[in-house]
Design an enzyme around this catalytic site. Sequence first.
Site, mmCIF file in Angstrom:
data_model
loop_
_atom_site.group_PDB
_atom_site.id
_atom_site.type_symbol
_atom_site.label_atom_id
_atom_site.label_comp_id
_atom_site.label_asym_id
_atom_site.label_seq_id
_atom_site.Cartn_x
_atom_site.Cartn_y
_atom_site.Cartn_z
ATOM 1 N N ARG A 182 0.833 -1.211 0.000
ATOM 2 C CA ARG A 182 0.000 0.000 0.000
ATOM 3 C C ARG A 182 0.864 1.257 0.000
ATOM 4 O O ARG A 182 0.441 2.300 -0.467
ATOM 5 C CB ARG A 182 -0.914 0.013 1.231
ATOM 6 C CG ARG A 182 -1.954 -1.082 1.230
ATOM 7 C CD ARG A 182 -2.755 -1.035 2.516
ATOM 8 N NE ARG A 182 -3.698 -2.151 2.597
ATOM 9 C CZ ARG A 182 -4.799 -2.127 3.315
ATOM 10 N NH1 ARG A 182 -5.117 -1.048 4.016
ATOM 11 N NH2 ARG A 182 -5.602 -3.166 3.353
ATOM 12 N N GLU B 129 -10.727 -1.374 -5.857
ATOM 13 C CA GLU B 129 -11.258 -0.433 -4.869
ATOM 14 C C GLU B 129 -10.333 0.775 -4.732
ATOM 15 O O GLU B 129 -9.138 0.688 -4.990
ATOM 16 C CB GLU B 129 -11.396 -1.116 -3.496
ATOM 17 C CG GLU B 129 -12.247 -0.293 -2.522
ATOM 18 C CD GLU B 129 -12.120 -0.734 -1.059
ATOM 19 O OE1 GLU B 129 -11.062 -1.212 -0.654
ATOM 20 O OE2 GLU B 129 -13.114 -0.561 -0.321
HETATM 21 N N1 5AD Z 1 -7.500 -10.362 5.974
HETATM 22 C C1 5AD Z 1 -8.751 -10.157 6.446
HETATM 23 N N2 5AD Z 1 -9.209 -8.970 6.856
HETATM 24 C C2 5AD Z 1 -8.378 -7.932 6.799
HETATM 25 N N3 5AD Z 1 -8.540 -6.640 7.136
HETATM 26 C C3 5AD Z 1 -7.395 -5.977 6.870
HETATM 27 N N4 5AD Z 1 -6.491 -6.837 6.373
HETATM 28 C C4 5AD Z 1 -7.078 -8.048 6.314
HETATM 29 C C5 5AD Z 1 -6.642 -9.330 5.889
HETATM 30 N N5 5AD Z 1 -5.416 -9.523 5.419
HETATM 31 C C6 5AD Z 1 -9.747 -6.077 7.675
HETATM 32 C C7 5AD Z 1 -9.643 -5.606 9.093
HETATM 33 C C8 5AD Z 1 -10.761 -4.597 9.161
HETATM 34 C C9 5AD Z 1 -10.854 -4.054 7.773
HETATM 35 C C10 5AD Z 1 -10.510 -2.627 7.600
HETATM 36 O O1 5AD Z 1 -10.046 -4.883 6.966
HETATM 37 O O2 5AD Z 1 -9.841 -6.667 10.000
HETATM 38 O O3 5AD Z 1 -11.977 -5.247 9.406
#
Ligand code: 5AD
Length: 482
Positions: free
Chosen positions: A99, A170
């Site tokens: 990112r 996105e």
């Molecule tokens: N796998 C699953 N969920 C994720 N989030 C961020 N990275 C991951 C990942 N690798 C989710 C966080 C939050 C949202 C902003 O994105 O748990 O719910």
Amino acid sequence: MTELTNHRLDTAGFEAERAEILQSWPTGTGVSFAEAVKVQEALPIEKRFPVALAAADAQGMTLLQPRAGVALVREHAALLNGLSPYCDVLPTTIDAYTRHNRYTEAQDGIDRSRAAGTSLLNGFPAVNHGVDGCRRLVDAVSKPVQVRHGTPDARLLAEITLAAGFSSFEGGGISYNIPYAKHVPLERSIRHWQYCDRLVGRFEEEGVSINREPFGPLTGTLVPPFVSHVVAILEGLLALEQGVKCITLGYGQAGNVAQDIAALRSLRRLAHHYFLNAGYGDYKLTTVFHQWMGGFPADEAQATAVICLGALVARQARATKIIVKTPHEASGVPTLEANQAGLKATRQMVNMISDQNRVDSPDIQMEIDVIEAEVHAVMREILRLGRGDIARGAVAAFQTGAMDVPFAPARANLGKLTPVRDNHGAIRLFDVGNVPLPADVLAFHRDKIAERARCERREPSFNMVVDDVRAISASKLVGRPA
Ligand code: 5AD
């Protein structure tokens, strides 16, 4: 770089920039646009994001999508295949190094994850895996896959993932800057996202549709609906100008049922209004509802209740898609099983609401009226500041604070606007900052907050705001005094 305006990037400039981007990291040289078009054309119908969205929209269905991303291709494919039976469309959540364009560190994370036998990154490093690695992933799953991230400069990420058969992307120049970065100038991130949108526009010109989804919830913390709606509309307009045709606008659950239903219903209407007024007619608009993005209860049963309230509202308001949370939200990246649990709870609620009548009430209509008045007031000021150009207007509006996102880290954001809940948990404005809202709207906010203050026998203050930020994780909606 030429001065920022909301005009389609010219072909020669775009191609010159592209050559530079593809040289910026070794895997970039694996991208060929002609090949990319062929890869997209060869995608079976059931793996095309725009097709899934159009079908859901036509049939009044709501699609479910989790978040997921781990370091290695094989493990990530296995994770997505474990989620696939419980959802309709798949994600690929990108890791934090990628990112921030820190591909050397992402590579280190990949190497260490291989050695450790477990993911040591918080997402999927798509740039490092390159077109071939990403293609192996898309080939290994049976549903459409979207790139989900938080990247102010996602040009190389877009090139690589779209060349590999991802069919939705996105983000946006405002929504992936203001909540995610501290020092990135807004004109720069908007310009970099014009590139991503132009790339999608190039695919559209070749007859390949790719979905674009601005990130709706922003900071996810007491964001008033009009604030996120303005960003969604701006990013929609910026995308349409670059040739995007399939666009999904988002909104994050705020917690009050009437306000959340009103927000989703008004988002669709307002977006069509501004898109058509700006002269765009050839687009497909859908919506996405994010289950609560603020602090979650640590207890899994309590977290499931938050998830279900979001599902109810999303389905009542006929969102095209729901981004689903998990009962592990308070503790970090969820396991496969926790992710499945969130999807199952959401599916149960969506199914139970599906046959029910559309709920309507004077409260919902009043919330719609307020949101519309607010959005129109801010959009008018943005157009004025930009002398008709929304890209310039957006940059100027963040500078003056005419646009202001609560609790955002970015220097480009003034941070004066302060929200608070009213006595029924709807989000109101404790301090409007420099946002130019009409006097009657401001009076409405004041009255609503005064009603709560009387009920709690305390003056409206910043303590109320702090109590509200913590309330849901402490099992309430409104942060009342103990
Ligand atoms: N796998 C699953 N969920 C994720 N989030 C961020 N990275 C991951 C990942 N690798 C989710 C966080 C939050 C949202 C902003 O994105 O748990 O719910």
